[in-house]
Design a protein around this motif. Structure first.
Motif, PDB file in Angstrom:
ATOM      1  N   ASN A  82      40.265  38.169  41.946  1.00 45.31           N
ATOM      2  CA  ASN A  82      40.509  39.431  42.672  1.00 45.31           C
ATOM      3  C   ASN A  82      39.530  40.276  41.914  1.00 45.31           C
ATOM      4  O   ASN A  82      39.251  40.166  40.601  1.00 45.31           O
ATOM      5  N   PRO A  83      39.097  41.431  42.707  1.00 44.93           N
ATOM      6  CA  PRO A  83      37.836  42.415  42.189  1.00 44.93           C
ATOM      7  C   PRO A  83      38.644  43.550  41.635  1.00 44.93           C
ATOM      8  O   PRO A  83      38.486  44.660  41.713  1.00 44.93           O
ATOM      9  N   THR A  84      39.461  43.110  40.554  1.00 49.33           N
ATOM     10  CA  THR A  84      40.181  44.451  39.814  1.00 49.33           C
ATOM     11  C   THR A  84      39.735  44.424  38.562  1.00 49.33           C
ATOM     12  O   THR A  84      39.296  43.307  37.902  1.00 49.33           O
ATOM     13  N   ARG A  85      39.713  45.356  37.836  1.00 52.04           N
ATOM     14  CA  ARG A  85      39.038  45.501  36.489  1.00 52.04           C
ATOM     15  C   ARG A  85      39.767  44.579  35.479  1.00 52.04           C
ATOM     16  O   ARG A  85      39.098  43.878  34.645  1.00 52.04           O
ATOM     17  N   PRO A  86      41.235  44.829  35.314  1.00 54.99           N
ATOM     18  CA  PRO A  86      41.644  43.933  34.206  1.00 54.99           C
ATOM     19  C   PRO A  86      41.507  42.357  34.341  1.00 54.99           C
ATOM     20  O   PRO A  86      41.098  41.660  33.493  1.00 54.99           O
ATOM     21  N   VAL A  87      41.293  41.829  35.775  1.00 53.79           N
ATOM     22  CA  VAL A  87      41.320  40.362  35.957  1.00 53.79           C
ATOM     23  C   VAL A  87      39.644  39.925  35.641  1.00 53.79           C
ATOM     24  O   VAL A  87      39.590  39.003  34.974  1.00 53.79           O
ATOM     25  N   ILE A  88      38.924  40.851  35.990  1.00 51.23           N
ATOM     26  CA  ILE A  88      37.504  40.473  35.921  1.00 51.23           C
ATOM     27  C   ILE A  88      37.296  40.613  34.332  1.00 51.23           C
ATOM     28  O   ILE A  88      36.524  39.841  33.822  1.00 51.23           O
ATOM     29  N   THR A  89      37.694  41.574  33.491  1.00 58.82           N
ATOM     30  CA  THR A  89      37.427  41.640  32.172  1.00 58.82           C
ATOM     31  C   THR A  89      38.089  40.611  31.290  1.00 58.82           C
ATOM     32  O   THR A  89      37.208  39.948  30.592  1.00 58.82           O
ATOM     33  N   ALA A  90      39.187  40.241  31.798  1.00 58.40           N
ATOM     34  CA  ALA A  90      39.893  39.060  31.089  1.00 58.40           C
ATOM     35  C   ALA A  90      39.280  37.752  31.376  1.00 58.40           C
ATOM     36  O   ALA A  90      38.795  36.920  30.504  1.00 58.40           O
ATOM     37  N   TRP A  91      38.852  37.417  32.324  1.00 58.65           N
ATOM     38  CA  TRP A  91      38.131  36.150  32.831  1.00 58.65           C
ATOM     39  C   TRP A  91      36.758  36.009  32.237  1.00 58.65           C
ATOM     40  O   TRP A  91      36.028  34.825  32.156  1.00 58.65           O
ATOM     41  N   ALA A  92      36.181  37.406  32.324  1.00 58.69           N
ATOM     42  CA  ALA A  92      34.694  37.157  31.783  1.00 58.69           C
ATOM     43  C   ALA A  92      34.932  36.939  30.327  1.00 58.69           C
ATOM     44  O   ALA A  92      34.155  36.310  29.770  1.00 58.69           O
ATOM     45  N   ALA A  93      35.988  37.475  29.475  1.00 56.16           N
ATOM     46  CA  ALA A  93      35.890  37.359  28.183  1.00 56.16           C
ATOM     47  C   ALA A  93      36.409  35.788  27.815  1.00 56.16           C
ATOM     48  O   ALA A  93      35.968  35.648  26.666  1.00 56.16           O
TER      49      ALA A  93
END
Length: 330
Positions: free
Chosen positions: A176-187
């Motif tokens: 999903n294009p939400t900041r917390p989700v994108i940030t966590a999975w990129a990390a």
């Protein structure tokens, strides 16, 4: 605000106006509440709505009735929520991830690794964090959170084996294009990728994506395991769905009717959660029977890897106090 427009919205508005005209015709002083949701009639959404309807009509001896419109007949979830903010729709079931443009607070539910387990999830929703979140959402939107449905656990679905966390590196992961989700999975080393839900199956087949995040029931319903048979038990999220009521509707009810509405919501909440948790387990069993391979994931290490970048995003979004309240809940 920009939403899906035109024909769909026009039809939904016309239907609601018709229903409103019908509602003013006297009929033994009964009042009909309109309940919209976006799922089909064989889902927990609809069965839970039916349970709420049954309970409310029993508790008011038919003084309040409920007419349920499923399958997005009244619009997408976001559109129905907007109708509630305007007092044009009474009730709906909402994925909080879809209403962040209306409620900043609702974004709290998009944070991965928010809950330790199902017991913690229950204590959060039923305790002070749940009450505070509901209060803030109502203040921000004019829509009341009557209950918290949900209970499915989200996992990683992959076209390749997930023997360890290194397997996540470079994975094109639909999120999903939400900041917390994108940030966590990129990390965690993946390449977060945005893709429409209806395109996922084909995207997996063609290699446009290598995986996605989903709960067992919907992995099974959408047959994703046919093209992505490897499931990593990350348990990074437990779903929350909001049973909501327009403040305009609430304000128009008598004290006795309000008490009945809240009691029906509370009882249907337990039904909805138990149903969702059961469907989650049954779907896992079906996936195993049909050849899906499950891999335990090192959740503790995953949380360590995402903690710092995710913490910065949480603070930047102004959700630090709520996040701390949730983490500190026993």
């Amino acid at each position: 605000m920009s939403h899906r427009p035109s024909a769909h919205r026009g039809f939904a508005t016309a239907l609601l106006m018709t229903l409103a005209l019908v509602a003013i015709v006297p009929h033994a002083q009964a009042r009909e509440l309109i309940f919209g949701h976006g799922a089909t009639e064989d889902t927990a959404y609809h069965l839970s709505a039916e349970r709420f309807k049954q309970l409310l009509e029993e508790k008011t001896d038919g003084g309040l009735t409920v007419n349920i419109y499923s399958n997005s007949v009244l619009g997408h979830e976001t559109e129905m929520f907007e109708q509630q903010t305007a007092g044009a729709l009474d009730l709906s079931i909402v994925n909080p991830g879809l209403i962040s443009e209306f409620s900043h607070t609702a974004s709290i539910f998009s944070i991965p690794f928010l809950y330790r387990d199902l017991d913690h999830w229950r204590h959060v929703l039923d305790g002070e964090p749940g009450r505070e979140i509901a209060r803030r959402i109502e203040k921000e939107t004019g829509v009341k959170v009557l209950a918290y449905y949900g209970g499915s656990t989200r996992q990683i679905v992959s076209t390749r084996p997930l023997e360890n966390l290194d397997a996540l590196r470079g994975m094109k992961l639909r999120t999903n294009p939400t900041r917390p989700v994108i940030t966590a999975w990129a990390a965690l080393g993946t390449q977060p990728t945005v893709m429409a839900y209806k395109e996922i199956y084909t995207g997996l087949q063609l290699g446009a994506i290598d995986g996605l995040l989903n709960e067992a029931e919907w992995i099974y319903r959408m047959r994703f395991h046919e093209v992505a048979p490897y499931i990593g038990l990350s348990e990074h999220d437990i779903t929350v769905r909001l049973l909501t009521l327009s403040d305009d509707t609430w304000d128009s009810l008598t004290p006795a009717q309000r008490q009945a509405v809240q009691a029906a919501a509370d009882e249907s909440e337990q039904y909805a959660r138990n149903l969702q948790i059961r469907l989650d387990k049954e779907s896992r069993d079906k996936l195993k029977e049909e050849g899906a391979t499950f891999y335990p994931m090192d959740r503790e290490r995953m949380q360590q890897l995402v903690a710092e970048p995710l913490g910065r995003v949480i603070d930047d979004m102004g959700l630090g106090d709520l996040h701390e309240l949730i983490i500190d809940t026993d």
